[in-house]
Each structure stands twice: as C-alpha cells, then as structure tokens.
Design an enzyme around this catalytic site. Structure first.
Site, PDB file in Angstrom:
ATOM      1  N   ASP A   1       0.851  -1.190   0.000  1.00 26.91           N
ATOM      2  CA  ASP A   1       0.000   0.000   0.000  1.00 26.91           C
ATOM      3  C   ASP A   1       0.889   1.244   0.000  1.00 26.91           C
ATOM      4  O   ASP A   1       2.104   1.141   0.128  1.00 26.91           O
ATOM      5  CB  ASP A   1      -0.932   0.015   1.213  1.00 26.91           C
ATOM      6  CG  ASP A   1      -0.218  -0.411   2.472  1.00 26.91           C
ATOM      7  OD1 ASP A   1       0.961  -0.029   2.648  1.00 26.91           O
ATOM      8  OD2 ASP A   1      -0.820  -1.111   3.304  1.00 26.91           O
TER       9      ASP A   1
ATOM     10  N   ASP B   1       1.570   5.054   1.619  1.00 26.40           N
ATOM     11  CA  ASP B   1       1.303   6.017   2.687  1.00 26.40           C
ATOM     12  C   ASP B   1       1.846   7.379   2.288  1.00 26.40           C
ATOM     13  O   ASP B   1       2.908   7.477   1.673  1.00 26.40           O
ATOM     14  CB  ASP B   1       1.981   5.576   3.993  1.00 26.40           C
ATOM     15  CG  ASP B   1       1.410   4.269   4.506  1.00 26.40           C
ATOM     16  OD1 ASP B   1       0.218   4.020   4.253  1.00 26.40           O
ATOM     17  OD2 ASP B   1       2.150   3.486   5.126  1.00 26.40           O
TER      18      ASP B   1
ATOM     19  N   ASP C   1      10.723   3.879  12.453  1.00 30.05           N
ATOM     20  CA  ASP C   1      11.468   2.783  13.070  1.00 30.05           C
ATOM     21  C   ASP C   1      12.794   2.489  12.358  1.00 30.05           C
ATOM     22  O   ASP C   1      13.864   2.720  12.907  1.00 30.05           O
ATOM     23  CB  ASP C   1      10.592   1.523  13.236  1.00 30.05           C
ATOM     24  CG  ASP C   1       9.813   1.154  11.975  1.00 30.05           C
ATOM     25  OD1 ASP C   1       9.992   1.799  10.926  1.00 30.05           O
ATOM     26  OD2 ASP C   1       9.018   0.196  12.041  1.00 30.05           O
TER      27      ASP C   1
HETATM   28  P1  ATP Z   1       4.431  -3.024   5.083  1.00 28.13           P
HETATM   29  O1  ATP Z   1       3.172  -2.196   4.937  1.00 28.13           O
HETATM   30  O2  ATP Z   1       5.004  -3.505   3.829  1.00 28.13           O
HETATM   31  O3  ATP Z   1       4.293  -4.077   6.119  1.00 28.13           O
HETATM   32  P2  ATP Z   1       5.487  -0.548   6.059  1.00 28.13           P
HETATM   33  O4  ATP Z   1       6.905  -0.111   6.230  1.00 28.13           O
HETATM   34  O5  ATP Z   1       4.640   0.241   5.125  1.00 28.13           O
HETATM   35  O6  ATP Z   1       5.554  -2.050   5.657  1.00 28.13           O
HETATM   36  P3  ATP Z   1       3.518   0.018   8.059  1.00 28.13           P
HETATM   37  O7  ATP Z   1       3.200  -0.764   9.275  1.00 28.13           O
HETATM   38  O8  ATP Z   1       2.517   0.114   6.966  1.00 28.13           O
HETATM   39  O9  ATP Z   1       4.868  -0.584   7.505  1.00 28.13           O
HETATM   40  O10 ATP Z   1       3.936   1.469   8.558  1.00 28.13           O
HETATM   41  C1  ATP Z   1       4.192   2.543   7.651  1.00 28.13           C
HETATM   42  C2  ATP Z   1       5.384   3.331   8.128  1.00 28.13           C
HETATM   43  O11 ATP Z   1       5.111   3.902   9.416  1.00 28.13           O
HETATM   44  C3  ATP Z   1       6.652   2.519   8.338  1.00 28.13           C
HETATM   45  O12 ATP Z   1       7.363   2.394   7.141  1.00 28.13           O
HETATM   46  C4  ATP Z   1       7.397   3.361   9.362  1.00 28.13           C
HETATM   47  O13 ATP Z   1       8.036   4.438   8.762  1.00 28.13           O
HETATM   48  C5  ATP Z   1       6.278   3.895  10.230  1.00 28.13           C
HETATM   49  N1  ATP Z   1       6.018   3.007  11.384  1.00 28.13           N
HETATM   50  C6  ATP Z   1       5.113   2.002  11.448  1.00 28.13           C
HETATM   51  N2  ATP Z   1       5.131   1.392  12.635  1.00 28.13           N
HETATM   52  C7  ATP Z   1       6.067   2.019  13.373  1.00 28.13           C
HETATM   53  C8  ATP Z   1       6.560   1.861  14.711  1.00 28.13           C
HETATM   54  N3  ATP Z   1       6.085   0.906  15.513  1.00 28.13           N
HETATM   55  N4  ATP Z   1       7.539   2.721  15.124  1.00 28.13           N
HETATM   56  C9  ATP Z   1       8.001   3.685  14.311  1.00 28.13           C
HETATM   57  N5  ATP Z   1       7.595   3.861  13.064  1.00 28.13           N
HETATM   58  C10 ATP Z   1       6.639   3.063  12.577  1.00 28.13           C
HETATM   59 MG    MG Z   2       2.531  -0.061   4.743  1.00 23.94          MG
END
Ligand code: ATP
Ligand code: MG
Length: 437
Positions: free
Chosen positions: A68, A70, A146
């Site tokens: 997705d 963001d 993170d």
């Molecule tokens: P995917 O959606 O492929 O699992 P993602 O990196 O997009 O991976 P998400 O959980 O959708 O992960 O979160 C989007 C973004 O928000 C992350 O890339 C990160 O920058 C931030 N983020 C999410 N969770 C945390 C956390 N627990 N602590 C700090 N930053 C976070």
């Molecule tokens: Mg994501």
C-alpha cells in the site's frame, strides 16, 4: 552538515538530508498507484507539502510491489478532510486520514515528532511511548520512524528522494537498521522487535548487529503489548508469505514464546520432533498456498499451533472420565481462552479452529453413512488437510488418511468445494462488533 535547531526547546542535533534527484533513482510515477498520485497532487496543488513515505518508497526502491501507499504532509487532519470528500479521520493515538478509492485506501498523516523533541508534550512511561500525537516537521517525522529504510520520502514536488537517516545506503547494502539507539527504540515500542524480524525476512535483509543484539535480551517487553495489537502483528507475521522463516527467527530470538506460550512449551517438551515437524509443516504450507495465490485462513494455522497443547489437555480430561468429543471440546475452550489472553484472536477464526479439531474425531468414524454426511460439512476440506498435516508430522493414524483420500475421490461430486480447502472468508463486514472468545 550539522546544525542545531533552536525551534525545539529540547535542543537536538539536526542533519542536513541527502537529496537524490529523479535522475539518480529508479522510482517512476508509473510505479505508484494512481490514487496515491491523485492524493499527492491534490495536496500539492492546495499548497501543502506531500510525500510518499514508508514501505511504499522502500519497496519501489527494491523493485518490489508495495502493499500500500502512505502519504505524509504538513496539512493538518482537518485540512486534509477539506480537500477530499472520500476522507475519514481515524485513530485515537494519532489522528490520520484514510482516503478511500474503491478497495484502495491511501493513508495520509501529518508530520509527527517523536516524543523527545516534542517540548514535553509526548509522554514516556517506563521507556514506552504513551502518547505521540505531536506534530512536527519532515525531519522530525523521519527520526521518529522505526527503520532507516522506512524513513525515505519521495517528494511529489520534484520527484526526488529525501534521506535523513542513511536509509538509501542501507537499501544498497541490504541491511535493516533501527534509527537511533536500538535498545531505546525497542523499549519505546517493543512491537518493533517483531517488525525487525518480519522486515528482515520479507526483504531478505540482514539485521545490523546493533539492531539485532537487543532482540536476544528484550524479549520480555512483549509481555506488555495489548493483545489486540499482537493480533494485527500475528496476521502480518504469519499470513504474508514468509511465515516459516519468520517463525524460525522468532524462536531463535526467544520472541515466539511471548506470542504462543503454550506452543513454545510444547516445543520445549518435544522429544520426538513431532511438534517441530507439525509447525514447520503448517507454516511451509501457508507460505506455499500464498505463493500459489490460494486462499488461506488463520483458523488453520491456529488449529495447528495449539494442537499439541489441545491433545495433551484432551488426554487429561479423557483419563478423568470424559468422552472423547467432550474432552476435545472442553480442552478447546481451555486452550483458546488461554491463548486469547496473549493474542486477541477473533472468534470468527477460533470458532473455525474448534470445528477443525472436532472434525479430527469425527474423521475416525468410517462406518455407515457418517463419512458421506461429513463430506458436505463446510470445514470438511480444512479438517482433511489438517489430518494430512498431522500424518506428515509423524502422527500414527493407520490408514485413515489414505482411506479418506480414496473416499473423496469416489465421491468427488459431493464435495462442497474441492478446489478451496481452507477458503474461509477472512474479511469481516465493516462495523460489526468484534467478539473475542
Ligand atoms: P508493510 O506495509 O510492507 O508491512 P510498512 O513499512 O509500510 O511495511 P507500516 O506498518 O505500513 O509498515 O507502517 C508505515 C510506516 O510507518 C513505516 O514504514 C514506518 O516508517 C512507520 N512506522 C510504522 N510502525 C512504526 C513503529 N512501531 N515505530 C516507528 N515507526 C513506525
Ligand atoms: Mg505499509
């Protein structure tokens, strides 16, 4: 170049970002979903800053297909809502906007600062973030994320990539590195330990030694994570195609026992290797089905994960005089209610796991017209697959599996949906109240 920013009361060293122009990276607008582009452009046209961030940017740089997209912006949630009719503001901990286009939701959040640069407004208890709803600038937003590879911004203004934290270099060297002091960052939010394991497996990255080391030591922190949040993580860990690898790593770091304590106990007691084979089998099976585009349900996984404890407890009940089916049913209640105190597995899944277990008993009755009746049971195929899994793991089932395979072949016209072994709907209608066991 370093400079201090006097705007923040808590003074903090700030880094100049690295800016990579369009000509020097591989992200093309044609890789980005039309809807995400629409959101970015509309924000930009309204005079706001707008960036793609997080997993979307990371995956595109790695030539992977993002799950997705963001978006982050300097527009406040209310301002975002004014720009989009299809917008819903959500989130208690931090308000953000969901912009819906059919099945696709673009998540738009306002730049946020980490608690420690937030002029005391954010709030840490025992090192954990309690509130982090403090707005900030783009660089604050980078530092509160993170992993370095999750903190890259794609700028819709000039299509450049902005890197405050060395994420691009980590993408090149394929390593996963927490931003800042790893132990502190895990203490702030212990779920990051699970995310570390998941991203390393998903991306095929190695964990930076300083990011890896605390995993061996801080596993106990997972105990305080709310069960509902662990359910969300459970789904991402085990239902996205890398379950086997992730499960092995979780065991190696001692994290798995905080997710499935009874299962970990069964693994520790497992002399013959049966439980190990059963779990390896079910995770490999889940991954394979996802790779083939077949439907999967967590109910099947839950059934396997809790099966060894269920059998043991069922035996106890039986030796106390309960009939086999009653013993299994009571053991199911006990095993599930214990597990949901750790991970809030919704009832729509655990109910199916119970049915799969009960059917393991019914599959043993081959006389009369019972087998024929069983064929039309909605969970028959899942239960049959589960029996094969048990057999593969080395459980002594005599000729039961072969008998059912033959029987199914002879009566294939009666099977409910032979092509969809575990195709149980996993989407819950919106708005329905969640029920836990
Ligand atoms: P995917 O959606 O492929 O699992 P993602 O990196 O997009 O991976 P998400 O959980 O959708 O992960 O979160 C989007 C973004 O928000 C992350 O890339 C990160 O920058 C931030 N983020 C999410 N969770 C945390 C956390 N627990 N602590 C700090 N930053 C976070
Ligand atoms: Mg994501």
């Amino acid at each position: 170049m370093l400079n201090t920013d006097s705007k923040n009361k808590v003074s903090r060293l700030k880094f100049e970002p690295k800016i990579i122009p369009r000509s020097e990276h591989n992200i093309s607008r044609s890789d980005i979903s039309e809807n995400a582009l629409k959101v970015l452009y509309r924000l930009k046209t309204a005079g706001y800053k707008a960036y793609l961030v997080g997993g979307g940017v990371r995956d595109l740089l790695l030539n992977l297909k993002p799950k997705d997209f963001d978006v982050v912006t300097d527009a406040r949630p209310e301002q975002i809502r004014e720009l989009f009719r299809n917008c819903r503001l959500i989130g208690r901990r931090f308000r953000l906007a969901h912009i819906r286009y059919g099945n696709e939701i673009i998540e738009v959040s306002t730049f946020r600062a980490a608690h420690h640069v937030a002029n005391g407004e954010g709030h840490i208890e025992d090192g954990r973030i309690i509130r982090d709803n403090v707005y900030g600038d783009i660089d604050d937003d980078a530092w509160r994320r993170d992993f370095t590879v999750n903190a890259l911004f794609y700028n819709i203004e000039d299509f450049s990539i902005i890197d405050y934290v060395g994420g691009l270099n980590d993408i090149k060297t394929r390593q996963l590195r927490l931003i800042g002091n790893a132990e502190e960052r895990y203490r702030e939010d212990p779920v990051r330990m699970l995310r570390a394991v998941r991203f390393a497996a998903k991306l095929g990255f190695t964990l930076h030694p300083l990011t890896e080391q605390p995993l061996f030591e801080l596993d106990n922190l997972l105990q305080d994570i709310p069960s509902a949040r662990l359910f969300e993580e459970f789904m991402k860990l085990f239902m996205t195609g890398m379950a086997l690898e992730i499960y092995h790593q979780l065991c190696r770091y001692g994290l798995f026992e905080h997710l499935f304590p009874e299962t970990a106990h069964a693994l520790a007691q497992d002399n013959e290797g049966y439980t190990h084979r059963l779990l390896d089998g079910v995770f490999a099976n889940t991954d394979a089905r996802i790779a083939e585009g077949k439907p999967v349900t967590p109910a099947f996984l839950i059934a396997a994960l809790l099966w060894p404890s269920l059998v043991r407890l069922g035996e106890d009940y039986k030796s106390n005089g309960l009939a086999e089916m009653d013993a299994i049913q009571q053991a199911s209640d006990a095993v599930i209610s214990k597990q949901v105190s750790t991970i809030a597995l919704p009832r729509r899944f655990t109910q199916v796991s119970r049915e799969i277990w009960a059917l393991q008993i019914r599959l043993k009755h081959r006389r009369g017209n019972r087998p024929l009746r069983l064929l039309s049971h909605p969970r028959f195929r899942a239960a049959y697959d589960f029996m094969l899994l048990r057999k593969q793991a080395g459980e002594e089932l005599g000729d039961l599996a072969e008998w059912w395979t033959d029987f199914m072949e002879q009566n294939s016209h009666l099977l409910a949906d032979p092509a969809a072994p575990t195709s149980i709907k996993t989407r819950r209608p919106r708005k329905r109240k969640r029920r836990f066991n």
